[in-house]
Design a protein around this motif. Structure first.
Motif, mmCIF file in Angstrom:
data_model
loop_
_atom_site.group_PDB
_atom_site.id
_atom_site.type_symbol
_atom_site.label_atom_id
_atom_site.label_comp_id
_atom_site.label_asym_id
_atom_site.label_seq_id
_atom_site.Cartn_x
_atom_site.Cartn_y
_atom_site.Cartn_z
ATOM 1 N N UNK A 1 0.863 -1.175 0.000
ATOM 2 C CA UNK A 1 0.000 0.000 0.000
ATOM 3 C C UNK A 1 0.904 1.230 0.000
ATOM 4 N N UNK A 2 0.721 2.055 -1.018
ATOM 5 C CA UNK A 2 1.494 3.296 -1.120
ATOM 6 C C UNK A 2 0.648 4.429 -0.567
ATOM 7 N N UNK A 3 1.176 5.130 0.425
ATOM 8 C CA UNK A 3 0.525 6.351 0.907
ATOM 9 C C UNK A 3 1.249 7.520 0.251
ATOM 10 N N UNK A 4 0.551 8.128 -0.723
ATOM 11 C CA UNK A 4 1.183 9.147 -1.566
ATOM 12 C C UNK A 4 0.838 10.565 -1.094
ATOM 13 N N UNK B 1 1.856 16.780 1.499
ATOM 14 C CA UNK B 1 0.669 17.598 1.819
ATOM 15 C C UNK B 1 0.157 17.391 3.245
ATOM 16 N N UNK B 2 0.803 16.507 4.006
ATOM 17 C CA UNK B 2 0.323 16.210 5.372
ATOM 18 C C UNK B 2 0.119 17.442 6.252
ATOM 19 N N UNK B 3 1.005 18.459 6.170
ATOM 20 C CA UNK B 3 0.793 19.632 7.022
ATOM 21 C C UNK B 3 -0.481 20.415 6.677
ATOM 22 N N UNK B 4 -1.031 20.189 5.503
ATOM 23 C CA UNK B 4 -2.173 21.007 5.048
ATOM 24 C C UNK B 4 -3.505 20.276 5.074
ATOM 25 N N UNK B 5 -3.489 18.970 5.366
ATOM 26 C CA UNK B 5 -4.750 18.214 5.354
ATOM 27 C C UNK B 5 -4.971 17.535 6.701
ATOM 28 N N UNK B 6 -6.230 17.177 6.938
ATOM 29 C CA UNK B 6 -6.590 16.521 8.179
ATOM 30 C C UNK B 6 -6.523 15.013 7.954
ATOM 31 N N UNK B 7 -5.326 14.447 8.042
ATOM 32 C CA UNK B 7 -5.147 13.014 7.785
ATOM 33 C C UNK B 7 -4.413 12.398 8.968
ATOM 34 N N UNK B 8 -5.099 11.485 9.658
ATOM 35 C CA UNK B 8 -4.473 10.858 10.823
ATOM 36 C C UNK B 8 -3.675 9.633 10.380
ATOM 37 N N UNK B 9 -2.367 9.796 10.263
ATOM 38 C CA UNK B 9 -1.516 8.701 9.790
ATOM 39 C C UNK B 9 -1.625 7.486 10.713
ATOM 40 N N UNK B 10 -1.664 7.737 12.024
ATOM 41 C CA UNK B 10 -1.745 6.620 12.988
ATOM 42 C C UNK B 10 -3.010 5.794 12.795
ATOM 43 N N UNK B 11 -4.117 6.502 12.601
ATOM 44 C CA UNK B 11 -5.380 5.797 12.387
ATOM 45 C C UNK B 11 -5.314 4.980 11.095
ATOM 46 N N UNK B 12 -4.763 5.583 10.058
ATOM 47 C CA UNK B 12 -4.641 4.887 8.778
ATOM 48 C C UNK B 12 -3.830 3.599 8.947
ATOM 49 N N UNK B 13 -2.696 3.686 9.619
ATOM 50 C CA UNK B 13 -1.838 2.516 9.810
ATOM 51 C C UNK B 13 -2.562 1.443 10.622
ATOM 52 N N UNK B 14 -3.274 1.885 11.660
ATOM 53 C CA UNK B 14 -3.991 0.949 12.528
ATOM 54 C C UNK B 14 -5.089 0.239 11.731
ATOM 55 N N UNK C 1 0.296 -6.323 4.643
ATOM 56 C CA UNK C 1 0.621 -5.330 3.606
ATOM 57 C C UNK C 1 1.840 -4.501 4.013
ATOM 58 N N UNK C 2 2.706 -4.282 3.037
ATOM 59 C CA UNK C 2 3.856 -3.411 3.264
ATOM 60 C C UNK C 2 3.398 -1.980 2.972
ATOM 61 N N UNK C 3 3.629 -1.057 3.897
ATOM 62 C CA UNK C 3 3.192 0.329 3.703
ATOM 63 C C UNK C 3 4.382 1.203 3.312
ATOM 64 N N UNK C 4 4.272 1.848 2.163
ATOM 65 C CA UNK C 4 5.320 2.765 1.714
ATOM 66 C C UNK C 4 4.763 4.175 1.715
ATOM 67 N N UNK C 5 5.389 5.061 2.456
ATOM 68 C CA UNK C 5 4.947 6.465 2.487
ATOM 69 C C UNK C 5 5.811 7.250 1.535
ATOM 70 N N UNK C 6 5.182 7.909 0.582
ATOM 71 C CA UNK C 6 6.011 8.651 -0.369
ATOM 72 C C UNK C 6 5.313 9.873 -0.944
#
Ligand code: MG
Ligand code: ZN
Length: 253
Positions: free
Chosen positions: A198-201, A205-218, A227-232
């Motif tokens: 899973x690519x998190x693309x 833009x993370x500083x400008x959007x309301x996206x909870x990375x921890x929740x997404x990973x959980x 799944x292997x998670x790649x943040x890019x």
């Protein structure tokens, strides 16, 4: 699935037409029976459709194996950055040989970008259809005629039915951008559960959007623990080396 929305072909649409042919059945019991039969019939057609697809996907897989080619099925919503990621991959990864199959309802916009990036590409326009299937990919493979290396298949932008259609790929990748919201893995579990990567693309833009990375990973771990998670960021370049490294291991698997 698509049999319900009618994108999968004329046979499936007939089921809907038949229902409209009997609009005056007001008897509740009878109506119930009719709906029940109708439902069973639809499920049967779906099963037959998917079984046929699986058989063709198996043929694609065998064909690809004899040629030493690894196919990757890239799935996402529209606008997640698939084509940008592919452009950079072609230009910068050193992965060779690499070719691309582009799936979109209309236009060759993405295929034109891939051509400009320097890779052989075949565009599949699905018309009203919202996914690629094994038959379409089989025809595209014959036309592209790849030998060794990797075929990157950009599926139609859609997080729903592409999950049901095996294309004969060696691996599935789901691309999601941080602008889409962290709740997607649990809303669309089928597509996330079938992905190797899973690519998190767009992490730039993370500083400008309301996206909870921890929740997404959980949530991703709940739906697909392996799944292997790649943040890019395909535009800024963060994490691309990890993506290229993963792609380079594919033909040897
Ligand atoms: Mg695209
Ligand atoms: Zn579809």
């Amino acid at each position: 699935m698509c049999a319900t929305c009618g994108c999968a072909g004329a046979g499936v649409r007939l089921v809907d037409l038949r229902e409209h042919d009997h609009p005056h059945e007001h008897d509740h019991e009878h109506q119930h029976d009719h709906e029940h039969q109708h439902g069973t019939e639809t499920v049967l057609i779906e099963q037959q459709l998917l079984a046929k697809n699986d058989a063709l996907a198996g043929r694609n897989r065998d064909w690809l194996r004899t040629r030493g080619v690894a196919a990757v099925n890239l799935m996402s919503s529209p606008g997640s950055g698939k084509t940008t990621l592919l452009e950079r991959t072609i230009r910068e990864s050193g992965l060779r040989p690499v070719c691309v199959i582009e799936g979109d309802q209309e236009t060759s916009f993405d295929a034109d970008r891939i051509t400009a990036a320097g890779a052989p590409v075949l565009q599949i326009n699905t018309g009203a259809g919202c996914h690629l299937d094994a038959e379409m990919v089989g025809s595209a493979l014959l036309a592209l005629d790849p030998d060794r290396g990797v075929v990157l298949i950009e599926n139609v932008g859609n997080l729903v039915c592409p999950a049901l259609f095996d294309l004969g790929e060696a691996a599935r990748v789901v691309i999601m951008s941080v602008t889409e919201g962290a709740d997607k893995p649990r809303k669309y579990p089928h597509i996330f559960s079938s992905a190797s990567v899973v690519v998190l693309n767009k992490i730039d833009l993370l500083p400008y959007v309301d996206f909870e990375v921890e929740r997404f990973c959980r949530d991703l771990a709940l739906v697909n623990p392996s799944a292997e998670l790649l943040r890019l960021s395909a535009t800024r370049g963060d994490g691309l080396e990890t993506w290229y490294d993963w792609l380079r291991t594919l033909p040897d698997r």
